[in-house]
Every structure is written in C-alpha cells, then in structure tokens.
Motif scaffolding. Structure first.
Motif, short mmCIF file in Angstrom:
data_model
loop_
_atom_site.label_atom_id
_atom_site.label_comp_id
_atom_site.label_asym_id
_atom_site.label_seq_id
_atom_site.Cartn_x
_atom_site.Cartn_y
_atom_site.Cartn_z
N LEU A 361 0.84 -1.20 0.00
CA LEU A 361 0.00 0.00 0.00
C LEU A 361 0.88 1.25 0.00
CD1 LEU A 361 -2.84 1.21 0.15
CD2 LEU A 361 -2.72 1.01 2.64
N HIS A 362 1.92 1.26 0.81
CA HIS A 362 2.82 2.41 0.88
C HIS A 362 3.53 2.64 -0.46
CE1 HIS A 362 5.92 5.15 2.25
NE2 HIS A 362 6.84 4.32 1.79
N GLU A 363 3.91 1.56 -1.12
CA GLU A 363 4.64 1.67 -2.40
C GLU A 363 3.72 1.98 -3.57
OE1 GLU A 363 6.28 -2.18 -2.37
OE2 GLU A 363 7.78 -1.73 -0.81
N GLY A 364 2.42 1.86 -3.38
CA GLY A 364 1.47 2.13 -4.45
C GLY A 364 1.32 1.01 -5.45
N THR A 365 1.76 -0.20 -5.10
CA THR A 365 1.70 -1.31 -6.04
C THR A 365 0.39 -2.09 -5.96
OG1 THR A 365 2.85 -2.74 -4.46
CG2 THR A 365 4.20 -1.58 -6.09
N ALA A 366 -0.46 -1.76 -4.97
CA ALA A 366 -1.75 -2.43 -4.84
C ALA A 366 -2.86 -1.41 -5.02
CB ALA A 366 -1.87 -3.09 -3.47
N VAL A 367 -4.02 -1.89 -5.48
CA VAL A 367 -5.20 -1.05 -5.56
C VAL A 367 -6.00 -1.21 -4.25
CG1 VAL A 367 -7.34 -0.53 -6.80
CG2 VAL A 367 -5.26 -1.12 -8.06
N ARG A 368 -6.62 -2.38 -4.08
CA ARG A 368 -7.28 -2.68 -2.81
C ARG A 368 -6.94 -4.12 -2.43
NH1 ARG A 368 -8.47 1.66 0.02
NH2 ARG A 368 -10.24 1.49 1.43
N GLN A 369 -6.37 -4.26 -1.24
CA GLN A 369 -6.04 -5.57 -0.71
C GLN A 369 -7.06 -5.93 0.37
OE1 GLN A 369 -1.48 -5.89 -0.10
NE2 GLN A 369 -1.96 -3.72 0.12
N VAL A 370 -7.41 -7.19 0.43
CA VAL A 370 -8.38 -7.65 1.42
C VAL A 370 -7.81 -8.83 2.18
CG1 VAL A 370 -10.64 -8.74 1.76
CG2 VAL A 370 -10.42 -6.77 0.24
N VAL A 371 -7.84 -8.72 3.50
CA VAL A 371 -7.50 -9.87 4.35
C VAL A 371 -8.74 -10.77 4.39
CG1 VAL A 371 -6.91 -10.65 6.67
CG2 VAL A 371 -5.90 -8.54 5.76
N VAL A 372 -8.56 -12.01 3.98
CA VAL A 372 -9.67 -12.97 4.00
C VAL A 372 -9.50 -13.83 5.24
CG1 VAL A 372 -10.81 -14.85 2.78
CG2 VAL A 372 -9.81 -12.94 1.49
N LEU A 373 -10.51 -13.82 6.10
CA LEU A 373 -10.43 -14.54 7.37
C LEU A 373 -11.40 -15.73 7.39
CD1 LEU A 373 -10.28 -11.15 8.43
CD2 LEU A 373 -9.16 -12.55 10.14
#
Length: 373
Positions: A361-373
């Motif tokens: 996220l900090h590097e800008g390489t992702a759009v939206r990441q989701v933790v799947v639990l």
C-alpha cells in the motif's frame, strides 16, 4: 472468547514493514457484546490509507490499537435492541452514527458528534472497549471497527445489513473505498451527465470515484496517478484519458478538458496535490478533497478565484454518504453492472501477511487488498 487480531503497539517505525513488523498478530480476549452491540465474525477486511496513516504516525491515535476499519462479516450474537439477528451479513462503516445528534438528524451521519468523539478516543460508540490482553490492558478500537481480527464487537450503529449473496471480499469494499469514493462523486461533487471530471489518485477510493463518475454520465474522465499500471486499469474501467501525476499534470488536464474540469476529485491526502486539483478545476467548477492530509499540512489558494471565478472547494468525509441508505444502493449498482467495484480488488491476503500488505500500500503497487479470514 479468544481471537487473533492485528495490533499496532508503536507508530512511526521504519520501512519496510515486512522487516520492522510494527503490526503484531496476537491473541486477545474479546468480551461479549452489550446492549446495542454486535459480535461479528469478520470474513474480509480491506487495507486502507487511513490504517497506514496510523501506522506511519501521520494521524496519531491512542496505542496499542487493533487496526482495520473496512470490513464485512456475519453476526454471531446480537445484543439487546440492535435490530439484527444471528446470521445477518453486514458491512461495517467507520463512523458509528448515533442517530440523535444534530448532524445525524440533519442527514449527515458522517459528521456524527458522538461518533467522532468515540473514534478519536479509540472506543466503541457507547464508550466501551471490548478487547483485553493477557496482562489486563485493553487495546483501543480503530474507528469503532478493528477489522483485522477473527471476531469483533461493534456498535450496531456501525453495521449495515446486506444481501448474503454478495461475496464477503467484495462486500467489504463498500464499507470505505466505495462509500468514500463513489459517494464523493455522487454527493460531494454531484457529477452530472455530460460533465468533465478529473480524479487524482487511483487507489480503491479514487477508482470508485471514477466508476461513479462514469455511471453518472460524465463525458470526459481524466485519471491521474504516478503509477503506470493504475493508469492502465483506470482506462480499462472507462477513463477517457490517463495522465501521469506530477509536473505538467495540471496543464494536461486543462488541455484535455478545454480549460479545466468541471469536477475534480483529489483522493491522495497530499496538500500539494490538492492544490493541483484546485488549479485543474475550471471557473464555476467544484474541487472535492477526499484524502486525509497530515494534520499539520496547510493549503494556500488564490483567494480571489473563489469569488471572481465562483469556485467551490469542499471536503468529503465518508463520501457525504448515509451508510444505511447508500451501501444497499451502491451494492445494487454493482449487481446491475453499473459499478464494477470487484475490479478494484487486487490482492487477497492472510492475516499473517498484513505487514507485507501495508508495504504494498505504501509503495502504491496495490489497488485494494483484502484480508480474508
């Protein structure tokens, strides 16, 4: 009960987070829900810049804190007077609106006074704290949600019941990215058919704003970012033009829109970029600020332009939305194909990968990441 949760103990640590490990996944005790509260099994939780700003220290919060504020899950237990039932699928919003204060009664729950106080103190809406460590200390709640945990207790005022057919990892996006971005385009900017729109910053929030601008009938949509693959995705999602952020971006936007866009939405939370957004807005137009700047950041504007050019500069928190109205409304747009927010989901990760996720996220390489639990 005992649950695994992601807890931030100190902010402002060094990067990369994969090495410094500022977030610890640990076991906590979770107290049962009280009146007006829900016990929710979290099934999916998104990573957002609002979490990152707590991690890097740009938005101070009481610590230790169980992070996460964008989530979807299933009600396991409902306290008295909630109106929810066991088995309900819910999306969680990051402002728990009390429903009774002046702002809530006026239809502006994002500005709820008691909700803002609770969020600032790191408590639930009623003032309680439900996590407890083995040493007896109580980690604070993040924006009334603390979504990076297997189970959480939240105020029922943070929850919106949704159709159980919507996959959890998609439903989670509606709690922040979609409400904030799509709401900013629909309610704050009030994009109209045929208008020109520019969106600066193409994370989940910015791309949600872009999708809503297209759905509203904007004829020209200029997407701006410094990351090439985000510009490519924006074009796939309907942007008519893609512009590399930085020097020269304002001139390109003005050229592409015949003197400036009628509506410009800045989602970066960076004051100099907000100034670019203002400069890229035509006379009579509206500039909307969505991202959260550093509390010390200042903005300088040519004051005369506000009057002589009838310009509007406005903020947008939670997309100026009413979650109980707009989460179902935006989900229906998604189901009809008008708001394909599933395209924003770039990574599915596990809870133990959360530090690495915030590096992306900090590097800008992702759009939206989701933790799947």
């Amino acid at each position: 009960m005992r649950v695994r949760a992601a807890v931030l103990r100190e902010s402002g640590g060094p990067e990369p987070y994969a090495d410094s490990r500022p977030i610890e996944v640990t076991e906590l005790h979770l107290d049962p829900p009280g009146p007006g509260e829900l016990l929710v099994r979290v099934r999916a939780a998104g990573l957002c810049h609002s979490d990152l700003s707590v991690i890097n220290g740009s938005r101070p919060r009481p610590l230790p804190m169980a992070l996460g504020h964008e989530a979807a899950g299933e009600v396991v237990e409902a306290g008295e007077g909630t109106g929810f039932e066991t088995g309900d699928h819910v999306v969680l919003a990051f402002v728990p609106s009390c429903g009774d204060c002046e702002r809530c009664v006026a239809g502006r729950p994002a500005l709820c006074g008691p909700g803002a106080v609770a969020n600032g103190k790191g408590t639930l809406l009623g003032g309680g704290m439900r996590f407890r460590a083995d040493d007896g200390t109580r980690p604070y709640h993040h924006l009334g949600v603390s979504a990076f945990a297997e189970h959480i207790v939240v105020s029922a005022r943070s929850a919106v019941k949704v159709d159980p057919e919507i996959p959890f990892e998609i439903a989670a996006l509606f709690g922040c990215a979609v409400l904030t971005g799509a709401g900013a385009a629909r309610y704050s900017a009030q994009v109209q058919p045929g208008e020109s729109v520019a969106v600066l910053g193409l994370g989940g929030v910015g791309l949600a704003a872009l999708l809503m601008a297209k759905a509203a009938g904007a004829s020209t949509v200029v997407a701006v970012d410094v990351v090439p693959h985000k510009l490519e995705l924006a074009t796939q999602l309907g942007a008519t033009h893609a512009v590399a952020g930085g020097t020269g971006a304002v001139e390109q936007i003005r050229e592409l829109t015949g003197g400036g866009a009628e509506k410009v939405i800045d989602t970066t939370g960076v004051a100099p970029v907000l100034r670019q957004a203002y400069d890229a807005t035509r006379s009579g137009g509206t500039t909307v600020s969505v991202g959260l700047p550093d509390p010390q950041a200042q903005l300088t504007l040519p004051a005369l332009s506000l009057v002589a050019e009838e310009r509007t500069l406005r903020g947008s928190y939670l997309g100026s939305c009413v979650p109980r109205r707009d989460v179902p409304r935006f989900i229906e747009m998604y189901r009809s194909g008008a708001l394909p927010v599933d395209r924003l989901l770039s990574h599915r990760i596990e809870l133990d990968e959360i530090n690495e996720g915030f590096d992306r996220l900090h590097e800008g390489t992702a759009v939206r990441q989701v933790v799947v639990l």
